[in-house]
Every structure is written in C-alpha cells, then in structure tokens.
Design an enzyme around this catalytic site. Sequence first.
Site, short mmCIF file in Angstrom:
data_model
loop_
_atom_site.label_atom_id
_atom_site.label_comp_id
_atom_site.label_asym_id
_atom_site.label_seq_id
_atom_site.Cartn_x
_atom_site.Cartn_y
_atom_site.Cartn_z
N GLY A 1 0.81 -1.20 0.00
CA GLY A 1 0.00 0.00 0.00
C GLY A 1 0.85 1.27 0.00
O GLY A 1 1.99 1.28 -0.48
N SER A 2 0.30 2.33 0.57
CA SER A 2 0.86 3.67 0.38
C SER A 2 2.19 3.93 1.06
O SER A 2 2.82 4.95 0.78
CB SER A 2 -0.16 4.72 0.83
OG SER A 2 -1.28 4.69 -0.02
#
Length: 753
Positions: free
Chosen positions: A343-344
Amino acid sequence: MRKFFKKWQNRFLGYVISDRKRPRQNRERVGQNLMILAIFIFFVFIINFVIIIGTDKKFGENLSEKARDVYQTTVTVQAKRGTIYDRNGNPIAEDSTTYSVYAIIDKSYISSTGEKLYVQSSQYDQVAEIFNQQLGMDKEEVLSQLRQKKVFQVSFGTKGSGISYSTMSAITAAMQEAGIEGIAFTTSPGRMYKNGIFASQFIGVAQLHENKDGTKSLIGTSGLEASLNDILSGEDGTVTYEKDKNGNTLLGTGTTVKEAVNGKDVYTTLSEPIQTYLETQMDVFQAEAKGVYASATLINAKTGEILATSQRPTYNPSTLEGYDEGNLKTWNTLLYQSNYEPGSTMKVMTLASAIDSGVFNPSESYSNSEGLTIADATIQDWAINEGSSTGQYMTMAQGFAYSSNVGMTMLEQKMGNDKWLNYLSKFRFGYPTRFGMGNEATGLLPSDNIVTIAMSAFGQGIATTQTQMLRAFTSVSNDGVMVEPQFISKLYDPNTDTSRSASAEVVGNPVSAEAARQTRDYMVTVGTDPYYGTLYSDGPIIQVGNESVAVKSGTAQIAAEDGSGYMTGSNDYIYSVVAMLPSEDPEFVMYVTLQQPEERFSALYWQDVVNPVLEEAVLMRDTLLAPAANETAQQTEYHLDDVIGKNPGETAEELRRNLVHPVVLGTGSKISKVSKKTGSNLAENEQILLLTNNLEKVPDMYGWTKANVETFAKWTGIKIKYRGSDSGTVIKQNVDIDANIDDIKKITITLGE
C-alpha cells in the site's frame, strides 16, 4: 541284508586282530597315538589363537565388540545448546535440565559391604506416598510398577518425566529421610524462555527430539532457534563405562571417547527493555484495533539492526500456550514469511525515486477529480473511492501528504515504466533479503502490464515482505545508503573463547543523499499538514516529544486467495505506518502493520504503539545505538565450504548466519564461481562474491571492495577505470544497474573512503 552286515563285521574284526601285540606294546602304541593327537590339538589351538589375535574375529563375529557389549556400555554426552542473548548479554533462551525418576527393584543390586541399594518391598507404600505428594501420581499405578517381576528397574511414565530441579531435590530429600535406596533420576535437556512472550515468532522454540540411539536432543523447530540450529546445537560426545557380570554400570569407570563440543552462543541485536515494552504496547494496540494480524518492528536507521519485533496473535514459548495452527499458525512470522501488497508506504520509495530522477516538481498542481486513466483502468484517490470527496486541486507536495494515488502515478508515468522498474530493482524488491532466517518469502515485482506497473507506485500490484520494506526504508533514513536487516550482533564460541562480531552490511545506493533528505522532509508534512496530512488530527498523530518525525501511512487492499481480485469487505485492508526519528538525521525506523481490524480503522490507533515505543527508544538511545557486543581477543575462524553448484540464496543465508557479507551476482539457480578459495578462512564481515550461472544484468556495485571489482572484471572481461581514492569501496559507477551486461565493455568506478 543280514549277510551284508555279517560280511563287514568279520572284515572289521579281522582287521582289529590282524596285528595283535602284547599288552605292553599296545599301551605304548596307544600312548604314542595320544601324544600325536595332543600335539595336533595343540597346533590347532595355536593356529586358532593366532587367527583370533590377528583378525579379532571368530565365526564372522567381531570378538572385541562382543566383549565390549558384555562388559562395556557407551553413553552419549549431550552438548550444551548455545544461549540466545539480547544485545547486552541478557539471556532470552537458555538450556535447562529436566529429570525423569526411576526405581531399582532388582534384589541383586547390593554394595560390596552387603548394603541393599534397591527399593525393598516393605518400602513400596512409602515410595507411592512420596510420589503422590510430589508428582501427583496415583498410588496404585506406582505400586503396580514397583511390583513388576524379573526387571532391574522401572520408570513411571509422563508424570515421572519433565521434573524440575526443585521437585527432584524434594523427592531425593524425602527418600533419604525415609531411608529408601534405589530411587534415582536421569536428566534430559530442556529450553527455558524466562521472558515469556518476547519476540516469540522471531526467536522461535527448540523442542526435544528423540535420536536413533534413544537419547533426546533439543532441536530448533521455528524462528531463530531453527534457522541457527547448527550454530546453537554443537556436537554430542561419548563416554564408555565398564559393566559388572550382571550388566550394571560401574560408576567411576568412565573413559571419554569423544569430547562434546558445546554450541555457540548467539547475541542478537534485540534489546530486552525495548522489546518488553513493545510487547506491552502491542497488547494495548491489539486490544483496541482487534486486527486479524498486527506486527511492529523497530530498527536502527543506520545499521539495519532489529532492536525489537513483535506480532499478534502470539504465543508463550515456555508453556506453548497459543502455539498451534488453529491460532493462525502463530509459529510463522509476518516479518519475513508473508508476502503482501504494502500500500501507500511504498510511496516513500516512489517519491525518493522521482526526486532522484528529477521529475518531481513540488509546486506542480493537478486535479484528482477524474482520476488518471491508464489503458482500461482508472486510478482514483482514496477519498473519491470512499465518497467523502468529489476531487480537488493540489500540488505534488500536497499530494504526497494526502497520499494521493493519482499524484504518485503521475510521477511514475513521468519517470517511465522502465525507469521505475529500474528503481524497484535498486531497492531490491522482488529479491528476498536472505538476511539469515530460513523459509523467507520472496516478494514479487509487478507483472509485465502497464496498469500493474503504474499501480505499484502506490503499493498495489507488487508483493513485498516486511524485511524488504525495512531494507528499502533504510536507504531513505540513511541518506541513500541501503543496509541489510541484521539480527545477530555476535557469535561466541565457548569451546575456544573466540567470537565473531557483526557490522553494518551495505547492499546498495538506490537514491542520492539529497533525494533521501528531501523525501524525509515531505514525510514530515504527512503528520503536520492540517489539511492534507493523513496523519494529522487536531495535531500530529505520531508525536514524540519535541522531535521532528518523518512518517507515512498506508492502506492496501488484500488479494483474494482464489486469485479473483481483491477482498471486498469493509475492513479487508492492511493498514501500515512507517516513522523515522528524528527526521533530520534518523536514528530509528519503526514499521507497524494491522490487517483486517474488527471495526472501522482509525489512524489514532497508531498512538497506542508507535508513540510510546519511540518515546522509550529516545530515552534509551545511548544503549540502543551503542555497539551491541564487545569483541573477544581472538576471532573465531570460519572456513568456506565448497559451494560451487549450490543454491546461491541458501548459501548467502548461511554466510550471513556466520557474519560474512555475500554479494550474489545474477539470477541463476547455481553458484558457478566464488571470489574466495574453498577452505579459506573468512574474516568477520568480509565481503565475498558469488557468481551464479545466469548473469545478464550489471549489478549495483555500491559498497564493493576494489578487490571484488577486479574479480568481477576478470570474470566478465569488462575493463574497469578507477576514479577517486586508491582504495576504499565503490561509491559510484557510470553504468546503471540492470543494463545488459553483454553490451558493456568498460565501466568507470569511483572509490571513496
């Protein structure tokens, strides 16, 4: 037939009386024959004796072995398993001894003075009573064992095994007070984990294993105990004892046949105080967040040393409570045995790469309202997907603080797919760390698809492990220089009073120092920008005193197990956060993940674990950042095995377990060349090249010694031109990594101190 027998009878009698002598002559003749027979038997005996002496065999049997079986017994002397310590010498896992009780009931077992050394039948009830009080045994079961016939000794099952030292002492004292002889104990090795829940998945457990000869040894079955089992185990020795005519061992007659070699002690990089504190805060965090999985790891930002690591659910290695497959296979560790889409938090590496490549303009503005379409896919920001926003204009700098998928994908597109994939290789994604622990997951680079490659810029479509993420984070925390995660600080050999101590291992230089520093500055805004910052809520969510903290949050979808796409539940996400402290010159990196919380996730959950643990780390910084272990006067030798033809990844792991720094060249499945000769003694932290049978791309030579550069040139035929200092290690190469090596004829290398 009768005539036939009569005929032969007459012939025999005729032969007997044909040469009759006088009685005296017959006696002389018999005497002569007896003397000849005696001489013949004597020579047969002598010849047989010589054959026995010369061959030590008779009728195909080894006589010495048979004699030893009758009058000698061989006993295994178990080697002491090495102790596992924290960085300051506090024991984490150490050997303990357990006892099994038995009773001698053979009435022939008496001393030379006639003293009865067996349990007498009149004492059976007393023995049963003592065992009932001390071991909780049923009296009738004890009596049934003691009343067995035609056996020398009897044991008492599971309740008579695994006895602690204090209980053994109490039983011994009770028997002595009652005047009972014949009760004795055998010892078995045990493993003590005095801290209870303490990096349990990472340290693992060692459990009793029954050997072919009936003895029991401790074998590591998970975690560090398993990965370093050969180092910790040592080698058992043997002792022979004489036996009496009844086959009983005679004490005091032992002769050492082979000395036991005790296992080496392992000093980890963990710190007992900060690890204990992390375990406490993880309980608080998990009680609030209620995740299916939760994990947290704290490392030294400059060296990659793992200072503390934990996960939930967990187990107690002392009692094995929770150690089962039904409890989510708690012997596996999320740190290195699990692939996931990060993810981020991957955007940290995306931003650093964009700055390094010159495509990042912090003031460039864009709108995220319509997303970004690539091929047949439209990439949207999280707020639009949630329906909490219809879109807005922001700058690229604000987009990073906002964790904008659109903004990060735009940066990836500006770099170009090939350039971005090159940066992913520089960060060594897709390659397991091989940092010394076994059964490590590999991670996966994005597939050859323009949409998947673009998605990897915000941490989807790419699979990593936590150790790979931590390795990449160090390049940002350490001004561009990437280091290998480490968990061993020292190996101590008690047999020779020597040791090997670890130092940081440089494994690349993905981005420039300036790109790393700017990335950290933008990470600070994630927690301080009141409008765009995803880790701001009435103030910074991640806050450690007055320190400036570089942070980044992440939210990633979870791939469905059937490969049909992503899970669709409202909480089917992996949430994560990374924090670097202090942001100007980080000393610590902390990485925390939470998978599928029971209720809607709140970023405030991070305050239960990140803030207090980093605050504690700051208070302990002098001890946490000091060298982990003192060296002994002499360094333990480590000789290189013949590794030609072996698997390069497994060989790299084994070398790192012995504090050698391997550099694997290529992606082949077998080692074809090594920069050191087989059998040579490798110094601690010595760098060694392993050439595989498939070298197609130019490697990242940052941190290589000049000697290894010259070895590489010899192997490949590439000419090397040097700049900078006369010695030192590589700080720059003019050919980028992943260039086709067949197209390269010359490389310019810059050496620095």
